[in-house]
Design a protein around this motif. Sequence first.
Motif, PDB file in Angstrom:
ATOM      1  N   GLN A  61       6.571   4.031   6.415  1.00  0.00           N
ATOM      2  CA  GLN A  61       5.952   5.327   6.660  1.00  0.00           C
ATOM      3  C   GLN A  61       4.961   5.664   5.547  1.00  0.00           C
ATOM      4  O   GLN A  61       4.979   5.057   4.484  1.00  0.00           O
ATOM      5  CB  GLN A  61       7.014   6.423   6.759  1.00  0.00           C
ATOM      6  N   HIS A  62       4.154   6.672   5.808  1.00  0.00           N
ATOM      7  CA  HIS A  62       3.159   7.123   4.851  1.00  0.00           C
ATOM      8  C   HIS A  62       3.821   7.572   3.550  1.00  0.00           C
ATOM      9  O   HIS A  62       4.787   8.340   3.566  1.00  0.00           O
ATOM     10  CB  HIS A  62       2.380   8.283   5.466  1.00  0.00           C
ATOM     11  N   GLN A  63       3.308   7.088   2.410  1.00  0.00           N
ATOM     12  CA  GLN A  63       3.930   7.351   1.114  1.00  0.00           C
ATOM     13  C   GLN A  63       2.904   7.762   0.050  1.00  0.00           C
ATOM     14  O   GLN A  63       3.084   7.479  -1.133  1.00  0.00           O
ATOM     15  CB  GLN A  63       4.670   6.090   0.637  1.00  0.00           C
ATOM     16  N   SER A  64       1.839   8.427   0.450  1.00  0.00           N
ATOM     17  CA  SER A  64       0.837   8.853  -0.521  1.00  0.00           C
ATOM     18  C   SER A  64       1.441   9.809  -1.550  1.00  0.00           C
ATOM     19  O   SER A  64       2.332  10.602  -1.242  1.00  0.00           O
ATOM     20  CB  SER A  64      -0.324   9.557   0.189  1.00  0.00           C
ATOM     21  N   ASN A 117       0.864  -1.195   0.000  1.00  0.00           N
ATOM     22  CA  ASN A 117       0.000   0.000   0.000  1.00  0.00           C
ATOM     23  C   ASN A 117       0.891   1.233   0.000  1.00  0.00           C
ATOM     24  O   ASN A 117       2.113   1.135  -0.135  1.00  0.00           O
ATOM     25  CB  ASN A 117      -0.956  -0.011   1.211  1.00  0.00           C
ATOM     26  N   ASP A 118       0.277   2.416   0.149  1.00  0.00           N
ATOM     27  CA  ASP A 118       1.084   3.631   0.240  1.00  0.00           C
ATOM     28  C   ASP A 118       0.880   4.355   1.564  1.00  0.00           C
ATOM     29  O   ASP A 118       1.391   5.461   1.753  1.00  0.00           O
ATOM     30  CB  ASP A 118       0.809   4.576  -0.933  1.00  0.00           C
ATOM     31  N   ASP A 119       0.156   3.730   2.482  1.00  0.00           N
ATOM     32  CA  ASP A 119      -0.132   4.364   3.766  1.00  0.00           C
ATOM     33  C   ASP A 119       0.798   3.904   4.887  1.00  0.00           C
ATOM     34  O   ASP A 119       0.908   4.585   5.907  1.00  0.00           O
ATOM     35  CB  ASP A 119      -1.577   4.066   4.182  1.00  0.00           C
ATOM     36  N   GLY A 120       1.419   2.751   4.719  1.00  0.00           N
ATOM     37  CA  GLY A 120       2.260   2.207   5.772  1.00  0.00           C
ATOM     38  C   GLY A 120       1.822   0.814   6.167  1.00  0.00           C
ATOM     39  O   GLY A 120       0.665   0.423   5.994  1.00  0.00           O
ATOM     40  N   ALA A 121       2.769   0.056   6.702  1.00  0.00           N
ATOM     41  CA  ALA A 121       2.559  -1.363   6.963  1.00  0.00           C
ATOM     42  C   ALA A 121       1.478  -1.642   8.006  1.00  0.00           C
ATOM     43  O   ALA A 121       0.901  -2.725   8.022  1.00  0.00           O
ATOM     44  CB  ALA A 121       3.879  -2.010   7.397  1.00  0.00           C
ATOM     45  N   GLU A 122       1.192  -0.683   8.878  1.00  0.00           N
ATOM     46  CA  GLU A 122       0.230  -0.926   9.956  1.00  0.00           C
ATOM     47  C   GLU A 122      -1.087  -0.189   9.752  1.00  0.00           C
ATOM     48  O   GLU A 122      -1.896  -0.096  10.660  1.00  0.00           O
ATOM     49  CB  GLU A 122       0.853  -0.516  11.303  1.00  0.00           C
ATOM     50  N   TRP A 123      -1.326   0.346   8.562  1.00  0.00           N
ATOM     51  CA  TRP A 123      -2.543   1.113   8.301  1.00  0.00           C
ATOM     52  C   TRP A 123      -3.772   0.206   8.336  1.00  0.00           C
ATOM     53  O   TRP A 123      -3.700  -0.961   7.941  1.00  0.00           O
ATOM     54  CB  TRP A 123      -2.422   1.785   6.943  1.00  0.00           C
ATOM     55  N   PRO A 124      -4.908   0.697   8.816  1.00  0.00           N
ATOM     56  CA  PRO A 124      -6.105  -0.139   8.899  1.00  0.00           C
ATOM     57  C   PRO A 124      -6.504  -0.781   7.571  1.00  0.00           C
ATOM     58  O   PRO A 124      -6.964  -1.929   7.539  1.00  0.00           O
ATOM     59  CB  PRO A 124      -7.190   0.846   9.379  1.00  0.00           C
ATOM     60  N   VAL A 167       9.322  -2.007   4.617  1.00  0.00           N
ATOM     61  CA  VAL A 167      10.446  -1.498   3.822  1.00  0.00           C
ATOM     62  C   VAL A 167      10.508   0.020   3.937  1.00  0.00           C
ATOM     63  O   VAL A 167       9.490   0.705   3.770  1.00  0.00           O
ATOM     64  CB  VAL A 167      10.301  -1.908   2.341  1.00  0.00           C
ATOM     65  N   ALA A 168      11.694   0.532   4.217  1.00  0.00           N
ATOM     66  CA  ALA A 168      11.893   1.982   4.338  1.00  0.00           C
ATOM     67  C   ALA A 168      12.057   2.577   2.939  1.00  0.00           C
ATOM     68  O   ALA A 168      13.140   3.009   2.547  1.00  0.00           O
ATOM     69  CB  ALA A 168      13.096   2.288   5.206  1.00  0.00           C
ATOM     70  N   GLY A 169      10.967   2.579   2.175  1.00  0.00           N
ATOM     71  CA  GLY A 169      11.008   3.075   0.808  1.00  0.00           C
ATOM     72  C   GLY A 169       9.616   3.375   0.308  1.00  0.00           C
ATOM     73  O   GLY A 169       8.656   3.470   1.081  1.00  0.00           O
ATOM     74  N   THR A 170       9.495   3.505  -1.001  1.00  0.00           N
ATOM     75  CA  THR A 170       8.224   3.835  -1.638  1.00  0.00           C
ATOM     76  C   THR A 170       7.390   2.575  -1.861  1.00  0.00           C
ATOM     77  O   THR A 170       7.901   1.446  -1.739  1.00  0.00           O
ATOM     78  CB  THR A 170       8.471   4.519  -2.991  1.00  0.00           C
ATOM     79  N   PRO A 171       6.114   2.739  -2.229  1.00  0.00           N
ATOM     80  CA  PRO A 171       5.303   1.556  -2.548  1.00  0.00           C
ATOM     81  C   PRO A 171       5.911   0.698  -3.661  1.00  0.00           C
ATOM     82  O   PRO A 171       5.910  -0.536  -3.564  1.00  0.00           O
ATOM     83  CB  PRO A 171       3.965   2.170  -2.974  1.00  0.00           C
ATOM     84  N   VAL A 172       6.409   1.338  -4.714  1.00  0.00           N
ATOM     85  CA  VAL A 172       7.008   0.567  -5.802  1.00  0.00           C
ATOM     86  C   VAL A 172       8.303  -0.106  -5.356  1.00  0.00           C
ATOM     87  O   VAL A 172       8.603  -1.233  -5.770  1.00  0.00           O
ATOM     88  CB  VAL A 172       7.230   1.458  -7.041  1.00  0.00           C
ATOM     89  N   ASP A 173       9.075   0.557  -4.482  1.00  0.00           N
ATOM     90  CA  ASP A 173      10.236  -0.104  -3.883  1.00  0.00           C
ATOM     91  C   ASP A 173       9.828  -1.429  -3.247  1.00  0.00           C
ATOM     92  O   ASP A 173      10.539  -2.433  -3.358  1.00  0.00           O
ATOM     93  CB  ASP A 173      10.864   0.775  -2.801  1.00  0.00           C
TER      94      ASP A 173
END
Length: 257
Positions: free
Chosen positions: A42-45, A13-20, A73-79
């Motif tokens: 982290q949030h990556q919108s 996703n692009d919100d983070g690993a623990e997002w609802p 992963v400490a990166g972007t969604p595509v990462d």
Amino acid sequence: MTEEKRPLILISNDDGAEWPGIRALTRVARTIGDVVVVAPTQHQSGKSSAITIITPLRSTFVEKKEHLTKYAVAGTPVDCIKIAMNSLLEGRKPDLILSGINHGSNLGLSTLYSGTVGVAIEGASHHVPCVAFSIDDHNPKSSLLYCLPFVERIIKQVLEKGLPDGVCLNVNFPKGAIKGVKATTTALGHWTNEYDHRVDPAGRDYYWLQGEYVSDPNDDTTDHYWLQRGYATATPCHVDITERAALNHVADIMKEV
């Protein structure tokens, strides 16, 4: 479904690993297949298809339990998709890649900026069927229960019937009751009042992203049209952005260069 035949499903996703939203999507997917979650720390919108180039990527193992393995992963969604496909899946190719569930719709030109859709586009470039899910509600505490039956049915249908190579689905759910699902086009509108000009306590200017999306209100083929009328929308998006209808025109121009 036997244990040997459970499909492998990669989720990000692009919100983070623990997002609802990703937790809800994972719960549904675990009832269907073996799930590997690889999501940003982290949030990556708004990251679209951005990748990390000048800093190293770090992945952290989070947990492993029945039908679920999870990394951050400490990166972007595509990462996240790239590192999963190249390393974390250990050579296994997923049967399906899912993204979301994003709080906030991804319609029209927002599709170009969306990290949620970026996950699906990247997955489709690896020749894997992909679906990005979003809801038309920005409140992260809003319930997702109303759309989960549709999520489950879409996952099962895509696993059973597949998608054309290089094509992913951008699925948006309305807020509240869902009247049905429509196959739609992307609303080619424009943004108005995109930034609010503000002044901080020190007297310095800054700008806050906001805006309203305006599209043809009479075009009943688009995602924007049907979402406003209480329908979920499923828009096919293609990795190949070549406009073949313009090739002859461009070739004619290039003759004079």
